[in-house]
Motif scaffolding. Structure first.
Motif, short mmCIF file in Angstrom:
data_model
loop_
_atom_site.label_atom_id
_atom_site.label_comp_id
_atom_site.label_asym_id
_atom_site.label_seq_id
_atom_site.Cartn_x
_atom_site.Cartn_y
_atom_site.Cartn_z
N CYS A 69 24.70 33.86 15.50
CA CYS A 69 26.15 34.00 15.59
C CYS A 69 26.59 35.45 15.36
O CYS A 69 26.25 36.07 14.36
CB CYS A 69 26.82 33.08 14.57
SG CYS A 69 28.59 33.30 14.47
N CYS A 97 28.93 35.82 12.17
CA CYS A 97 28.21 35.69 10.91
C CYS A 97 27.29 36.89 10.69
O CYS A 97 27.12 37.35 9.57
CB CYS A 97 27.41 34.39 10.87
SG CYS A 97 28.48 32.94 10.72
N CYS A 124 27.59 28.05 16.24
CA CYS A 124 27.22 28.30 14.85
C CYS A 124 27.85 27.23 13.95
O CYS A 124 29.05 27.00 14.00
CB CYS A 124 27.68 29.68 14.44
SG CYS A 124 27.73 29.96 12.67
N ARG A 169 28.21 27.14 10.70
CA ARG A 169 29.06 27.69 9.65
C ARG A 169 30.46 27.99 10.19
O ARG A 169 31.47 27.62 9.60
CB ARG A 169 28.43 28.97 9.09
CG ARG A 169 28.98 29.36 7.75
CD ARG A 169 28.62 30.78 7.35
NE ARG A 169 29.77 31.35 6.70
CZ ARG A 169 30.75 31.95 7.32
NH1 ARG A 169 30.71 32.10 8.63
NH2 ARG A 169 31.77 32.39 6.66
N CYS A 170 30.52 28.66 11.36
CA CYS A 170 31.81 29.01 11.95
C CYS A 170 32.58 27.75 12.38
O CYS A 170 33.80 27.69 12.23
CB CYS A 170 31.62 29.95 13.14
SG CYS A 170 31.18 31.62 12.64
#
Ligand SMILES: [Zn+2]
Length: 678
Positions: free
Chosen positions: A288, A291, A624, A626-627
């Protein structure tokens, strides 16, 4: 005879302590049994998260120790963060492991409680010692209270240390500035004590002359307060006290941390930062782009901190993409950080984010009126938004010059314009029609006060030749009264100066206001300034025939007129407007709600609300996790914001990788903006 406990004194405030008791109390020190941890940092770095996690972790690890987590931040969020209801007294958290209690101090209530026991005594001192009546001075006592928030925090900590109910006290402090003053005697309280000291000095003088008692009640009373503050200082300096400094990896945040460490070192050299906490760190960025940028930024920050502070332990707080809320997640965060054990911190966004929020792109707004005020709490990008509004207005209306002024005591215009900005306006971004200045509000007010004092002083000494006791005394009362100025007056003076500039040059002015909101509070109740200047005038009443005393009287009367004029300008929608700035944070932003309420009561038009650092999809996420999680949470938060602030036009500004500084970044920042579609 054992030394009187602080509580007993408070409960029996009318009973004057004798000279003997006073001596005993002087010798009495608080036994530093309780451990004290202060968590400090600028707004928006996750100070409260760290405080909660640390307290939970300590309580779980030391089941015999009773731990108290308390917040001295007036806009506190412990209850929202822990997701447990809290009252304004310490509350045991039954669901936490070990013996943990939490307390959000209601500073207004605490300080009023403290004053209540002493109110009559204070008024007596002033009435007996000066030419003011109780009725005149009583409102002053009440209106200077907003500056006493730090004092309320101190009083509470003192009481806890005396009672020794807790083995370990973790203090989530108000953002920097406030905190540094917390460790010293809050200046405002010191000035108030000075005023009382001056007011009671005439009694002392008379007593001496007529062979009265050596220690007057009024002195014992003031000495007791001073003693209490001294005991606290000793406790702060003992090896039982520790400071956690929390920062995020952004350069702005690191610079601020550096500045605060220097200030702390100068003002309270005995206090040491024992741990640095680098929070919001992204690791394992994978493919990403976003990130990876944040990972690189965190790496640089870590290296920087290790190089700058090789002897202070550094802890790393990871950012899982979701907010860390509730007892269980906060406890895990503590295990992860303090025990370095791998535990899951991820949490799914709430279900309501499934129904998507519709966004539409928008142009950046242009300031249509000459005066723009930007408000918001610390760390939300208030300065960035102010600069961006000026930048865009300048671009859209090239014939009109713009100026950005900061009245924030911790201004950061230097960083954003990449140039040293000071008390005089300078051209920035290579554009002669784009100017900036940082106004040192405090010195602006002090200069005015010094001028008045000097005027008066030269006149009085000229008149009397050999100085007369009474004249000197009145001069001192006047000077001490000048010092207990209601908080926010300095910022109002800074705004006066800006208005003067506005009147001499064409263009649009953008004022980046201090995050405390003291100036707004003061303008909401302008009678406070007028009341204070009336008292100043009265202290000159005996000399009203002196020419310069008359000048001072005129100066004070002018102050009242200027306040009225300022309010007139602020209330005129053709002249002024307000822009509010906030973040899409999971805990309610009480500070902004409160600021908007004050703005509403003054009657200024709120042009729009900016929500900064919104994660707008741009096609570079490559799935991603997390995103995706972070965006899901933000959508849920934005929905609640829409519900709460829906009556204001709301703009969403995207999170940009890297610092927003310089013309190129401002250009990039002002090309992208969104609004929520109905
Ligand atoms: Zn990502």
């Amino acid at each position: 005879m054992s030394p009187p406990a602080f509580n007993a004194i408070r409960a029996d405030a009318d009973r004057w302590i004798t000279g003997e008791a006073l001596r005993m109390q002087r010798e009495h020190k608080i036994e530093s049994v309780s451990r004290l941890t202060f968590v400090v940092g600028k707004g928006g770095v996750g100070k409260t998260t760290v405080s909660c996690a640390y307290a939970l972790h300590q309580a779980a690890r030391n089941p015999r120790e009773s731990v108290l987590l308390m917040s001295t931040d007036p806009a506190h969020s412990l209850a929202d963060m822990l997701q447990v209801p809290l009252k304004s007294t310490p509350e045991r958290i039954a669901d936490a492991k070990g013996k943990l209690s939490a307390w959000q101090i209601d500073s207004d209530r605490e300080f009023k409680k403290f004053l209540a026991g002493n109110r009559d005594a204070i008024l007596n001192i002033i009435e007996n010692g000066t030419f003011f009546s109780k009725e005149e001075i009583a409102p002053l006592l009440d209106t200077t209270l907003p500056g006493m928030a730090e004092m309320a925090g101190l009083l509470a900590i003192h009481e806890l240390l005396e009672r020794q109910d807790y083995d370990h006290i973790v203090v989530d402090t108000a953002p920097f500035g406030h905190t540094l003053r917390l460790f010293e005697l809050p200046a405002h309280f010191q000035r108030f004590l000075n005023f009382l000291n001056v007011a009671s000095s005439r009694d002392a003088l008379l007593a001496e002359r007529f062979g009265g008692r050596a220690v007057l009640p009024s002195h014992a009373f003031i000495a007791r307060w001073e003693e209490m503050v001294k005991q606290l200082r000793d406790a702060f300096r003992s090896n039982q006290a520790e400071i956690f400094l929390v920062t995020s990896p952004e350069i702005f945040s690191l610079n601020e941390a550096l500045r605060s460490l220097e200030t702390l070192d100068q003002s309270v050299p005995e206090m040491r930062v024992t741990t640095i906490f680098l929070n919001r760190v992204v690791r394992d960025a994978q493919e990403c782009v976003h990130c990876r940028q944040r990972e690189q930024m965190a790496d640089r920050a870590e290296k920087f901190l290790k190089r700058q502070f090789p002897h202070i332990p550094l802890l790393i707080g990871p950012d899982p993409g979701n907010p860390i809320l509730g007892l269980e997640l906060l406890r895990r965060f503590g295990v992860r950080v303090f025990d370095s054990r791998k535990v899951r911190l991820e949490a799914k966004p709430p279900a309501q984010s499934a129904g998507k929020l519709k966004l539409k792109t928008s142009e950046w707004p242009v300031a249509e009126v000459p005066l723009s005020f930007t408000i918001g709490k610390g760390g939300v990008g208030k300065t960035t938004t102010t600069a961006a509004l000026a930048f865009h207005t300048r671009k859209e209306q090239p014939e009109i010059p713009v100026m950005v002024c900061s009245t924030d005591p911790a201004p950061s215009l230097d960083d954003i314009f990449q140039k040293l900005i000071g008390n005089k306006q300078v051209a920035v971004l290579g554009d002669a029609k784009f100017r900036a200045m940082e106004i040192d509000s405090v010195s602006e007010f002090r200069q005015w006060a010094a001028r008045i004092r000097k005027q008066l002083s030269s006149e009085l000494s000229m008149q009397s030749g050999g100085l007369h006791v009474d004249l000197t005394f009145e001069k001192e009362v006047f000077a001490a009264l000048m010092d207990i100025v209601p908080p926010g007056v300095d910022e109002v003076f800074a705004i006066f100066r800006i208005l003067d500039l506005v009147q001499t040059q064409a263009g649009k002015v953008f004022i980046d206001m201090a995050p405390t909101g003291h100036a707004l509070e003061l303008l909401r109740m302008p009678e406070r300034i007028l009341l204070w200047s009336r008292l100043l005038l009265k202290s000159l009443a005996a000399h009203r025939t002196l020419a310069l005393a008359q000048d001072v009287a005129v100066e004070l009367a002018t102050l009242g007129q200027r306040v009225r004029k300022l309010l007139e300008i602020m209330r005129d929608p053709g002249q002024s407007c307000v822009w509010a700035v906030m973040l899409p944070e999971p805990v309610p932003d009480r500070q902004t709600t409160w600021l908007l309420k004050a703005v509403d009561e003054i009657g200024i038009v709120v042009k729009a609300l900016f929500v900064n650092r919104v994660l707008i999809p741009d096609g570079e996420e490559s799935g991603c996790s997390r995103c995706t999680r972070a965006r899901g949470w933000q959508m849920a938060i934005l929905k609640t914001l829409q519900k709460k602030y829906g009556k204001h036009r709301t703009y969403l500004a995207p999170e940009l990788a890297g610092e927003i500084a310089g013309a190129a970044m401002l250009r990039k920042f002002t090309t992208r903006l969104w609004q929520t579609a109905k």
